[in-house]
Scaffold this active site. Structure first.
Site, PDB file in Angstrom:
ATOM      1  N   LYS A 218     -12.113  -4.424 -61.098  1.00  0.00           N
ATOM      2  CA  LYS A 218     -12.971  -5.122 -60.146  1.00  0.00           C
ATOM      3  C   LYS A 218     -12.155  -6.220 -59.492  1.00  0.00           C
ATOM      4  CE  LYS A 218     -17.349  -7.587 -59.684  1.00  0.00           C
ATOM      5  NZ  LYS A 218     -18.539  -8.107 -60.407  1.00  0.00           N
TER       6      LYS A 218
ATOM      7  N   ARG B  82     -24.167 -10.970 -52.895  1.00  0.00           N
ATOM      8  CA  ARG B  82     -24.486 -12.306 -53.415  1.00  0.00           C
ATOM      9  C   ARG B  82     -25.697 -12.893 -52.716  1.00  0.00           C
ATOM     10  NH1 ARG B  82     -18.055 -13.912 -53.728  1.00  0.00           N
ATOM     11  NH2 ARG B  82     -17.639 -12.682 -55.617  1.00  0.00           N
TER      12      ARG B  82
ATOM     13  N   LYS C 274     -13.635 -16.199 -57.487  1.00  0.00           N
ATOM     14  CA  LYS C 274     -13.609 -15.670 -58.851  1.00  0.00           C
ATOM     15  C   LYS C 274     -12.226 -15.118 -59.194  1.00  0.00           C
ATOM     16  CE  LYS C 274     -18.570 -14.701 -58.742  1.00  0.00           C
ATOM     17  NZ  LYS C 274     -19.667 -13.769 -59.106  1.00  0.00           N
TER      18      LYS C 274
ATOM     19  N   GLU D 122      -5.689  -2.453 -66.993  1.00  0.00           N
ATOM     20  CA  GLU D 122      -7.076  -2.823 -67.284  1.00  0.00           C
ATOM     21  C   GLU D 122      -7.878  -1.597 -67.736  1.00  0.00           C
ATOM     22  OE1 GLU D 122      -8.662  -5.559 -67.512  1.00  0.00           O
ATOM     23  OE2 GLU D 122      -7.856  -7.090 -66.175  1.00  0.00           O
TER      24      GLU D 122
ATOM     25  N   LYS E  46     -13.914  -1.174 -58.065  1.00  0.00           N
ATOM     26  CA  LYS E  46     -14.782  -1.885 -57.129  1.00  0.00           C
ATOM     27  C   LYS E  46     -13.969  -2.942 -56.380  1.00  0.00           C
ATOM     28  CE  LYS E  46     -19.025  -4.662 -57.017  1.00  0.00           C
ATOM     29  NZ  LYS E  46     -20.058  -5.362 -57.812  1.00  0.00           N
TER      30      LYS E  46
END
Length: 336
Positions: free
Chosen positions: A204, A214, A228, A244, A259
């Protein structure tokens, strides 16, 4: 590379197989079906309530009762699963995100209602704290605003268990904390939820394509322009995504997610080629909004463009696609 005589024009005419519909169909390498679709939905408190999302034309927040009716339509169309995202009232948000694991919280009640009404429809729940924190980050922050990994994971475990207890078929951690897949898998096993699947948001990215989402869940105002980047991935990186994914699979993920979608199809392909596991991608809110803006302005034709965009996911290797176009695409596919 030297070519044989048979590879040269006119012995090889690539357009021969493109000439007629039947031969184009026979040589088609990828196919999009209803079974490839997952529909993300936004649920809010109340009864008989629907709220349009201005940045996502055609998408609404629905109260649980209306979402159940929507789910019945999706099941009838053959859509395999929906992914639910709760809209948390401001007064229920906190620094420690306690509402995330409330057994009678909005997400948990929605799961129970959906499974009672449509037991055959897969229900996927988002495991992340951003809808529940006053600051809009996906975890618990320290005095500097840094998201702390391990204490966040402890709360994610409670959230995941509350979803599984409610009857969720798939738990989808989207937070990007290190080690959370293994911790959640251990907790699910210990609690007897041995059949609960984990769809890990493994790659992500800290993307700029999430803005309308959001808005939809009401976290944009809490985030106040912060990013983030300390836990979501750098858009410049591809090798890191492979690491990952490998870690999440080792920790017990049943499925992995990339994503956003279209800007990261190279990552989807790398993941599928490298691991050969169920691989999903999310055509995110920003992708949807861009398409809808062009469609609504008459700049692009809706059906062929949407279908082409989703076929690109399949060509890259995605086994399934989370898309806000899922219901409309299912209708189109059922019309054939």
């Amino acid at each position: 590379m030297a070519q044989s005589g048979l590879d040269l024009f006119p012995y090889t005419r690539m357009r021969r197989m493109r000439r007629d519909n039947f031969s184009r169909r026979l040589m088609s390498e990828n196919t999009l079906t209803v079974a490839d679709l997952i529909y993300p939905v936004f649920v809010l408190e109340g009864a008989n309530c629907r709220e349009p999302i201005p940045s996502m034309p055609g998408i609404e927040r629905l109260s649980v009762d209306l979402l159940v009716e929507e789910a019945k339509q999706l099941a009838a169309l053959g859509v395999p699963a929906i992914a639910i995202f709760p809209v948390t009232p401001a007064e229920q948000k906190s620094l420690m995100a306690e509402e995330a694991y409330n057994p009678d919280g909005l997400a948990q009640r929605t799961v129970r209602a959906l499974k009672a009404a449509c037991p055959e429809l897969g229900v996927i729940t988002d495991v992340a704290l951003d809808p529940f924190t006053v600051h809009g980050q996906d975890g618990i922050i320290d005095e500097t605003g840094y998201v702390m990994n391990d204490i966040t994971t402890e709360i994610l475990i409670k959230q995941a268990l509350s979803h599984a207890d409610a009857g969720a078929d798939v738990i989808a951690p989207s937070d990007m904390m290190d080690g959370r897949i293994g911790a959640i898998r251990d907790a699910l096993e210990e609690a007897g939820h041995i059949h609960t699947r984990i769809m890990a948001y493994s790659a992500k990215y800290a993307s700029s394509y999430y803005g309308p989402f959001r808005d939809a869940v009401g976290s944009a105002g809490n985030l106040k322009g912060a990013d983030k980047k300390t836990y979501q991935m750098d858009p410049a990186n591809s090798d890191e995504a492979i690491r990952e994914v490998a870690l999440d699979l080792q920790e017990g993920a049943d499925m992995v997610m990339v994503k956003p979608g279209m800007p990261y199809l190279d990552v989807v392909k790398r993941v599928k080629d490298e691991f050969g596991v169920p691989t999903f991608a999310y055509q995110v809110s920003g992708e949807y909004a861009m398409h809808k803006a062009a469609i609504d302005n008459g700049w692009l034709a809706e059906k062929p463009v949407v279908m082409e965009s989703l076929l690109a996911f399949k060509r890259a290797g995605a086994d399934g696609i989370l898309t806000y176009f899922a219901k409309q695409v299912a209708i189109w596919l059922n019309e054939k």
